[in-house]
Each structure stands twice: as C-alpha cells, then as structure tokens.
Design a protein around this motif. Structure first.
Motif, mmCIF file in Angstrom:
data_model
loop_
_atom_site.group_PDB
_atom_site.id
_atom_site.type_symbol
_atom_site.label_atom_id
_atom_site.label_comp_id
_atom_site.label_asym_id
_atom_site.label_seq_id
_atom_site.Cartn_x
_atom_site.Cartn_y
_atom_site.Cartn_z
ATOM 1 N N GLY A 43 0.674 -1.080 0.118
ATOM 2 C CA GLY A 43 0.063 0.130 0.015
ATOM 3 C C GLY A 43 0.875 1.192 0.038
ATOM 4 O O GLY A 43 0.630 2.283 -0.801
ATOM 5 N N ILE A 44 1.965 1.238 0.874
ATOM 6 C CA ILE A 44 2.715 2.443 0.898
ATOM 7 C C ILE A 44 3.393 2.501 -0.723
ATOM 8 O O ILE A 44 3.340 3.590 -1.038
ATOM 9 C CB ILE A 44 4.077 2.129 1.695
ATOM 10 N N PHE A 45 4.108 1.574 -1.202
ATOM 11 C CA PHE A 45 4.613 1.608 -2.636
ATOM 12 C C PHE A 45 3.708 2.035 -3.636
ATOM 13 O O PHE A 45 3.837 2.630 -4.489
ATOM 14 C CB PHE A 45 5.190 0.477 -2.851
ATOM 15 N N THR A 46 2.450 1.566 -3.418
ATOM 16 C CA THR A 46 1.301 2.083 -4.506
ATOM 17 C C THR A 46 1.234 3.365 -4.295
ATOM 18 O O THR A 46 0.874 4.218 -5.277
ATOM 19 C CB THR A 46 0.061 1.236 -3.919
ATOM 20 N N GLY A 47 1.002 3.988 -3.004
ATOM 21 C CA GLY A 47 0.793 5.436 -2.884
ATOM 22 C C GLY A 47 1.904 6.200 -3.468
ATOM 23 O O GLY A 47 1.687 7.170 -4.325
ATOM 24 N N LEU A 48 3.036 5.994 -3.444
ATOM 25 C CA LEU A 48 4.382 6.202 -3.890
ATOM 26 C C LEU A 48 4.268 6.340 -5.457
ATOM 27 O O LEU A 48 4.650 7.411 -5.924
ATOM 28 C CB LEU A 48 5.479 6.026 -3.363
ATOM 29 N N PHE A 49 4.114 5.238 -6.159
ATOM 30 C CA PHE A 49 3.874 5.131 -7.423
ATOM 31 C C PHE A 49 2.955 6.086 -8.060
ATOM 32 O O PHE A 49 3.223 6.418 -9.013
ATOM 33 C CB PHE A 49 3.671 3.684 -7.435
ATOM 34 N N LEU A 50 1.735 6.051 -7.452
ATOM 35 C CA LEU A 50 0.686 6.779 -7.847
ATOM 36 C C LEU A 50 1.114 8.526 -7.854
ATOM 37 O O LEU A 50 1.082 9.374 -8.901
ATOM 38 C CB LEU A 50 -0.665 6.714 -7.308
ATOM 39 N N ILE A 51 1.722 8.901 -6.907
ATOM 40 C CA ILE A 51 2.356 10.147 -6.775
ATOM 41 C C ILE A 51 3.262 10.419 -7.894
ATOM 42 O O ILE A 51 3.377 11.731 -8.372
ATOM 43 C CB ILE A 51 2.916 10.677 -5.327
ATOM 44 N N MET A 52 3.998 9.584 -8.199
ATOM 45 C CA MET A 52 5.179 9.728 -9.367
ATOM 46 C C MET A 52 4.403 9.575 -10.775
ATOM 47 O O MET A 52 4.642 10.621 -11.440
ATOM 48 C CB MET A 52 6.321 8.478 -9.165
ATOM 49 N N MET A 53 3.427 8.717 -10.772
ATOM 50 C CA MET A 53 2.661 8.984 -11.907
ATOM 51 C C MET A 53 2.170 10.255 -12.194
ATOM 52 O O MET A 53 2.106 10.819 -13.340
ATOM 53 C CB MET A 53 1.540 7.885 -12.054
ATOM 54 N N ILE A 54 1.435 10.817 -11.419
ATOM 55 C CA ILE A 54 0.719 12.149 -11.383
ATOM 56 C C ILE A 54 1.940 13.246 -11.600
ATOM 57 O O ILE A 54 1.391 14.165 -12.517
ATOM 58 C CB ILE A 54 0.160 12.549 -10.042
ATOM 59 N N ALA A 55 2.929 13.254 -11.179
ATOM 60 C CA ALA A 55 4.056 14.091 -11.190
ATOM 61 C C ALA A 55 4.508 13.965 -12.657
ATOM 62 O O ALA A 55 4.915 15.109 -13.516
ATOM 63 C CB ALA A 55 5.337 13.943 -10.430
ATOM 64 N N VAL A 56 4.603 12.795 -13.206
ATOM 65 C CA VAL A 56 5.044 12.643 -14.806
ATOM 66 C C VAL A 56 4.176 13.425 -15.771
ATOM 67 O O VAL A 56 4.309 13.988 -16.717
ATOM 68 C CB VAL A 56 5.433 11.317 -14.891
ATOM 69 N N ILE A 57 2.914 12.748 -15.494
ATOM 70 C CA ILE A 57 1.810 13.338 -16.342
ATOM 71 C C ILE A 57 1.888 15.015 -16.187
ATOM 72 O O ILE A 57 1.478 15.560 -17.289
ATOM 73 C CB ILE A 57 0.432 12.879 -15.809
ATOM 74 N N MET A 58 1.866 15.600 -15.064
ATOM 75 C CA MET A 58 1.749 16.789 -15.048
ATOM 76 C C MET A 58 3.006 17.564 -15.461
ATOM 77 O O MET A 58 2.880 18.581 -16.380
ATOM 78 C CB MET A 58 1.601 17.331 -13.588
ATOM 79 N N GLU A 59 3.996 17.074 -15.546
ATOM 80 C CA GLU A 59 5.346 17.535 -16.249
ATOM 81 C C GLU A 59 5.208 17.371 -17.619
ATOM 82 O O GLU A 59 5.454 18.283 -18.420
ATOM 83 C CB GLU A 59 6.446 16.659 -15.734
ATOM 84 N N GLN A 60 4.377 16.523 -18.318
ATOM 85 C CA GLN A 60 4.415 16.734 -19.579
ATOM 86 C C GLN A 60 3.461 17.593 -20.159
ATOM 87 O O GLN A 60 3.321 17.887 -21.202
ATOM 88 C CB GLN A 60 4.054 15.015 -19.967
ATOM 89 N N VAL A 61 2.353 17.789 -19.465
ATOM 90 C CA VAL A 61 1.447 18.810 -19.523
ATOM 91 C C VAL A 61 2.117 20.107 -19.890
ATOM 92 O O VAL A 61 1.965 20.772 -20.717
ATOM 93 C CB VAL A 61 0.255 18.872 -18.530
ATOM 94 N N VAL A 62 3.078 20.517 -18.860
ATOM 95 C CA VAL A 62 3.802 21.593 -18.934
ATOM 96 C C VAL A 62 4.821 21.641 -20.116
ATOM 97 O O VAL A 62 5.176 22.582 -20.575
ATOM 98 C CB VAL A 62 4.617 21.795 -17.412
ATOM 99 N N VAL A 63 5.356 20.699 -20.404
ATOM 100 C CA VAL A 63 6.415 20.341 -21.369
ATOM 101 C C VAL A 63 5.514 20.758 -22.579
ATOM 102 O O VAL A 63 6.171 21.597 -23.607
ATOM 103 C CB VAL A 63 6.855 19.207 -21.613
ATOM 104 N N GLN A 64 4.335 20.222 -23.103
ATOM 105 C CA GLN A 64 3.623 20.621 -24.227
ATOM 106 C C GLN A 64 3.134 22.054 -24.210
ATOM 107 O O GLN A 64 3.250 22.770 -25.302
ATOM 108 C CB GLN A 64 2.228 19.936 -24.112
ATOM 109 N N LEU A 65 2.846 22.645 -23.037
ATOM 110 C CA LEU A 65 2.649 24.230 -22.641
ATOM 111 C C LEU A 65 3.965 25.103 -23.138
ATOM 112 O O LEU A 65 3.819 26.094 -23.774
ATOM 113 C CB LEU A 65 2.103 24.470 -21.340
#
Length: 254
Positions: free
Chosen positions: A224-246
């Motif tokens: 559960g701990i690693f799942t939470g950390l993994f989801l946080i990393m995925m959110i960061a990656v997606i948000m960073e890609q949005v900024v890259v396109q912007l």
C-alpha cells in the motif's frame, strides 16, 4: 526536419520505456529472492493493488483529493510568487529592505508549518492548500525575480528610445524574457506541490494519497505504501508532460 524530430522523439520515448522496463524487471526479480518482498513489495503486487482500488472505487477517491489540493495550491503559489518577484524587482530600494526577510522565511522548514496550519484552519482543504502554497511560492518568486534582473538592458533602452509605453515594454520585452524562468519554476514546483499536498495529508486528513500511505504504514502494508508513492510519481510525470507541451507552444517564438 519534421521526420528528424519525430525520429528523435521516438528514440527518447523508446529509451525511457526500455529503461523503465529494466528497472521494474530487476525489482520484480530481486524482490523475494535477494530481498524480502515484505520490505520492498513487487511491481506486480502494486499493479494488482491499483486494480483492486479501481474495483472498490477508492483510487479516484484518493487521487482526486491529492490532485485537487496540489493543483489549486500550485496555481495560487505560482501566481503569487511570480507577481511578488516581478513587483520586488522593480521596487527600487524597497527590494533591499524586504529581501533579507524573504530569505529568512525561505529558510524555515515548511514541513513544520503543516501542524500550525491545521491548528489555524482545521483539517479541511484550506490548510492543505496553504501548505502547498508555502512549498511553491518561493521557487516561483526567485525565478521571476531573477528573470527580471537578467533581462537584456539594451532591449529596454531601445524601447525607451522608441518611446514605448509601459504596456508595450511588458508585452514585447519583459513577459517574453521571463517566460522561460516562469515555466522552469512551474516544472520544479510540480514536485513541490505534490510534496506539500502529501505532507498535509500525512499530518491530518481522511482521504488522499498521503492519508493512504499513512493508513498503509499503520497496517504494516508495504504494498500500500509503495502503491501510494507510485501513484504520486505517475501524477508528477503526467503533470510535467502537460507543462512540456505548454512550454513548446509558448516558446515557439524562440
């Protein structure tokens, strides 16, 4: 040219996918053999847990809470920090009066502010957003402040020669010059915003990925701990890609 850019993009994404697959594969193979899977879990168990959360309806319940706090705090912190940085850069001697106090505030460990915000504003969204703002605002401030100070003075002198108005100076010199600095601070602040949101949820919350990590820790549930950390990393990656396109759209002029 377009084909070369497309080929380069495929190379980059192909390399990223291969590297990620290698890391996850090594993790999967070493967990349970070289290391006890209880301590580091497994990628297969994390994926299985995510599907379980989807079936129970808890995935979006926790992700949306963290995402909402992080995005709202990021927007407020970026706007406030950027405006303060620009204003202070043009404030003359006032900058020298205020700057040491800003440095003093910046030196404060913002993690320690989370309990204080909860005492002041409760465990609702306000205290969590303020925690994110506290994490984000200084990076936005310093990038905007340095962006203004690094504007080519020859360009400003040229605008004066042509008797340009203040609005024209802002439109043609100042904003284009600091765009790179602002976008850089935005990319840096994605991680800071998520850290602030999770810290606030660790201290006091009933939902969110920070809460899920705390709950899993109390249950000795490393998956559960690693799942939470993994989801946080995925959110960061997606948000960073949005900024890259912007960034690509806004910096076409370069």
């Amino acid at each position: 040219m377009a084909e070369a850019n497309r080929y380069r993009s495929l190379q980059v994404w192909g390399g990223r996918i291969v590297l990620g697959a290698v890391i996850l594969g090594l993790w999967e193979l070493t967990s349970g053999t070289l290391f006890n899977s209880f301590w580091i879990s497994k990628p297969s168990l994390i994926i299985e847990r995510i599907f379980e959360m989807v079936e129970r309806g808890t995935l979006w319940f926790h992700v949306s809470a963290t995402l909402q706090v992080a995005v709202v705090g990021l927007v407020i912190g970026m706007i406030a920090g950027t405006l303060i940085g620009i204003g202070l850069a043009y404030s003359g001697i006032f900058e020298r009066w205020v700057y040491p106090y800003i440095m003093a505030l910046y030196s404060l460990p913002r993690v320690s502010l989370a309990p204080l915000f909860i005492v002041w504003f409760g465990i609702g969204m306000t205290s969590k957003v303020l925690m994110v703002v506290a994490m984000v605002i200084f990076v936005a401030f310093y990038n905007a402040f340095e962006g203004i100070r690094n504007i080519d003075r020859d360009l400003l002198d040229m605008m004066k020669t042509y008797k340009a108005s203040r609005l024209q100076k802002l439109s043609w010199v100042i904003f284009p010059s600091i765009t790179v600095w602002v976008l850089t601070s935005l990319r840096l602040n994605i991680g800071m915003a998520l850290i602030g949101a999770v810290i606030a949820e660790l201290v006091g919350a009933s939902r969110g990925l920070g809460y899920y990590i705390t709950y899993s820790s109390g249950m000795l549930d490393t998956t559960g701990i690693f799942t939470g950390l993994f989801l946080i990393m995925m959110i960061a990656v997606i948000m960073e890609q949005v900024v890259v396109q912007l960034e690509r759209r806004l910096l076409k002029y370069r």
